[in-house]
Design a protein around this motif. Sequence first.
Motif, PDB file in Angstrom:
ATOM      1  N   PRO A 285       0.814  -1.214   0.000  1.00  0.00           N
ATOM      2  CA  PRO A 285       0.000   0.000   0.000  1.00  0.00           C
ATOM      3  C   PRO A 285       0.849   1.267   0.000  1.00  0.00           C
ATOM      4  O   PRO A 285       2.012   1.257   0.414  1.00  0.00           O
ATOM      5  N   LEU A 286       0.248   2.346  -0.452  1.00  0.00           N
ATOM      6  CA  LEU A 286       0.888   3.660  -0.424  1.00  0.00           C
ATOM      7  C   LEU A 286      -0.179   4.740  -0.440  1.00  0.00           C
ATOM      8  O   LEU A 286      -1.322   4.494  -0.852  1.00  0.00           O
ATOM      9  N   GLY A 287       0.191   5.926   0.024  1.00  0.00           N
ATOM     10  CA  GLY A 287      -0.667   7.093  -0.109  1.00  0.00           C
ATOM     11  C   GLY A 287      -0.326   7.832  -1.388  1.00  0.00           C
ATOM     12  O   GLY A 287       0.857   7.955  -1.750  1.00  0.00           O
ATOM     13  N   ILE A 288      -1.343   8.318  -2.090  1.00  0.00           N
ATOM     14  CA  ILE A 288      -1.117   9.129  -3.289  1.00  0.00           C
ATOM     15  C   ILE A 288      -1.799  10.488  -3.080  1.00  0.00           C
ATOM     16  O   ILE A 288      -3.025  10.559  -2.950  1.00  0.00           O
ATOM     17  N   ARG A 289      -0.979  11.520  -3.046  1.00  0.00           N
ATOM     18  CA  ARG A 289      -1.483  12.894  -2.989  1.00  0.00           C
ATOM     19  C   ARG A 289      -1.469  13.422  -4.421  1.00  0.00           C
ATOM     20  O   ARG A 289      -0.463  13.916  -4.914  1.00  0.00           O
ATOM     21  N   SER A 337      -7.413  -1.017  -3.879  1.00  0.00           N
ATOM     22  CA  SER A 337      -7.303  -1.797  -2.652  1.00  0.00           C
ATOM     23  C   SER A 337      -5.975  -1.561  -1.949  1.00  0.00           C
ATOM     24  O   SER A 337      -5.780  -1.981  -0.808  1.00  0.00           O
ATOM     25  N   LEU A 338      -5.061  -0.871  -2.639  1.00  0.00           N
ATOM     26  CA  LEU A 338      -3.740  -0.584  -2.072  1.00  0.00           C
ATOM     27  C   LEU A 338      -3.467   0.920  -1.915  1.00  0.00           C
ATOM     28  O   LEU A 338      -2.512   1.296  -1.234  1.00  0.00           O
ATOM     29  N   VAL A 339      -4.280   1.753  -2.531  1.00  0.00           N
ATOM     30  CA  VAL A 339      -4.013   3.200  -2.548  1.00  0.00           C
ATOM     31  C   VAL A 339      -4.880   3.923  -1.523  1.00  0.00           C
ATOM     32  O   VAL A 339      -6.097   3.700  -1.454  1.00  0.00           O
ATOM     33  N   VAL A 340      -4.233   4.801  -0.739  1.00  0.00           N
ATOM     34  CA  VAL A 340      -4.932   5.745   0.137  1.00  0.00           C
ATOM     35  C   VAL A 340      -4.923   7.087  -0.594  1.00  0.00           C
ATOM     36  O   VAL A 340      -3.870   7.714  -0.760  1.00  0.00           O
ATOM     37  N   TRP A 341      -6.088   7.517  -1.081  1.00  0.00           N
ATOM     38  CA  TRP A 341      -6.171   8.739  -1.877  1.00  0.00           C
ATOM     39  C   TRP A 341      -6.243   9.955  -0.949  1.00  0.00           C
ATOM     40  O   TRP A 341      -7.101  10.030  -0.060  1.00  0.00           O
ATOM     41  N   VAL A 342      -5.308  10.906  -1.190  1.00  0.00           N
ATOM     42  CA  VAL A 342      -5.170  12.084  -0.323  1.00  0.00           C
ATOM     43  C   VAL A 342      -5.480  13.342  -1.136  1.00  0.00           C
ATOM     44  O   VAL A 342      -4.724  13.702  -2.048  1.00  0.00           O
ATOM     45  N   VAL A 371     -12.115   9.814  -2.097  1.00  0.00           N
ATOM     46  CA  VAL A 371     -11.087  10.380  -1.214  1.00  0.00           C
ATOM     47  C   VAL A 371     -11.059   9.594   0.096  1.00  0.00           C
ATOM     48  O   VAL A 371     -12.115   9.268   0.657  1.00  0.00           O
ATOM     49  N   ASP A 372      -9.844   9.310   0.593  1.00  0.00           N
ATOM     50  CA  ASP A 372      -9.682   8.631   1.879  1.00  0.00           C
ATOM     51  C   ASP A 372      -9.251   9.587   2.982  1.00  0.00           C
ATOM     52  O   ASP A 372      -9.725   9.486   4.111  1.00  0.00           O
ATOM     53  N   TRP A 373      -8.317  10.474   2.663  1.00  0.00           N
ATOM     54  CA  TRP A 373      -7.879  11.507   3.608  1.00  0.00           C
ATOM     55  C   TRP A 373      -8.057  12.869   2.948  1.00  0.00           C
ATOM     56  O   TRP A 373      -7.849  13.022   1.735  1.00  0.00           O
ATOM     57  N   VAL A 374      -8.416  13.862   3.743  1.00  0.00           N
ATOM     58  CA  VAL A 374      -8.277  15.251   3.305  1.00  0.00           C
ATOM     59  C   VAL A 374      -7.048  15.813   3.998  1.00  0.00           C
ATOM     60  O   VAL A 374      -6.710  15.409   5.113  1.00  0.00           O
TER      61      VAL A 374
END
Length: 496
Positions: A285-289, A337-342, A371-374
Amino acid sequence: MSDQTAPSRTAAWWSQSKSRSQATAAAAIVLTAVLVGISAYVWVSPTGAPLRKAVDQATAVINPIAAQNAELKRNLDRATETIASQKGKLTALQKASLAAQAAAAKQLATAQQKASAAEGQLASVQAQLSAAQAKSASGSASAAGSHTSTGSGSNGGGSGSGSSAAPITAPSRAALVNPDKRYFGMYTEQAPFNWATFDATSAKVGVAPNMVGYFSGWDENFRANAVTRAWQQGRMPLMTWESRPIDARNDTVNAPAYSLPKIIRGDFDAYLHQYAKDIVATGLPLGIRLDHEMNGIWYPWSETDGQGNSINGNNVGDYVKMWRHVHDIFQQEGANSLVVWVWAPNIVNNLPASHKAPGYLEALYPGDAYVDWVGLSGYLRPPYKSDNDFSFDYTFKASLDKLRSIASKPIMLAEIGASETDGHKATWITSLFQSLGKPENSDIIGFSWFNLAVTSYVEGVRATNDWRIDSRADSLSAFITGLTRPEDDFVLTPAP
């Protein structure tokens, strides 16, 4: 001759008879009168001038001497007063100097005590954490069962890379989206591809960050080694993914090949599909901004320039369409399933009036399903306005209020920092951590610190801002003290 008949030997010659005595007295009176008359005549008459002149000359000689003596006495008195005054001033200056020296010594002692206290606190935390890690080491194998594991991806070289054959594990995406503890992340020059600066700063802080930020452009394929190297260190990778070339300059908004309409109509679909497939192949997994700070006017993915003019050929509403288009492609490839959308705009403080207006930021939000995080980008940076009190609330509160009105999502301070210019950095850092400990900010799940010194233009002024955590001893001390506060609830893993 007998004694009875002889005349007396003791009587005055002039008083031997009454008649003789009277004559003598009269003669004395006449003589005195004559002498007085002669003296008066001599003094008053013209012939008496020499005498008067002599007397005057004697007086003239006496008077200047007396005047001179009086002037000398006055000068002496003034000199005495001046000496006394200067002695008083000298004594006062000596006392003031001693007082200033004492105050400076006291301030230095206080600063040294604070630094020692922070170092002692950090050492205590490190000892506790080391003991806890040793105690829980036996259970690490069972804990790994809740992680996603993979053997794929390029590990790359550099410090801390570990064995290329070792399995790489990571928490589940769900655990990352809603963490039990806060994230402490950093951006450095080369991490996660090289850990030198990252590790050096971590060692000074005494706590190992559990997030690493880095940037990537749309002229680059997915770099699996960034993700694998991050998770080898137990750090969540947070990639800022910019729809422009990686080496593009920050002072231009023109990138016509990467306009939002072109992305929306499918010009990059092949690239996006392959990118998503590579994420799935890596299995971590990773976060993508994606295209951050979209509410500003300095990036080619912004829609308007604050005057109603298009930026880079973009239209109002295109940003949301672009975001959803990319997200949908990732969904098709199974990468979500692996991306945290920022979704991370810039703080609203210094934006054009049109970009701070009600409804503007709301129109740029893709929606909760995308979106997962703002998040926010926010800095303490000059030029400072007169009302700036160098606090967390001044920098972030208006923007946080706006985010919370748009979505009920975890908040990540995705890119933050403080300049050393004018000496407010330590105060701002202290306010940051104190504010994170308040209940109203419990939805902030962490931050990633921009740990570089950068020269740029801000409002037409060229300046170098030192954002580094260890830029000065007092800034570093404030950071250590804040990060290790129990109420701020960070993951406090001792730095190697």
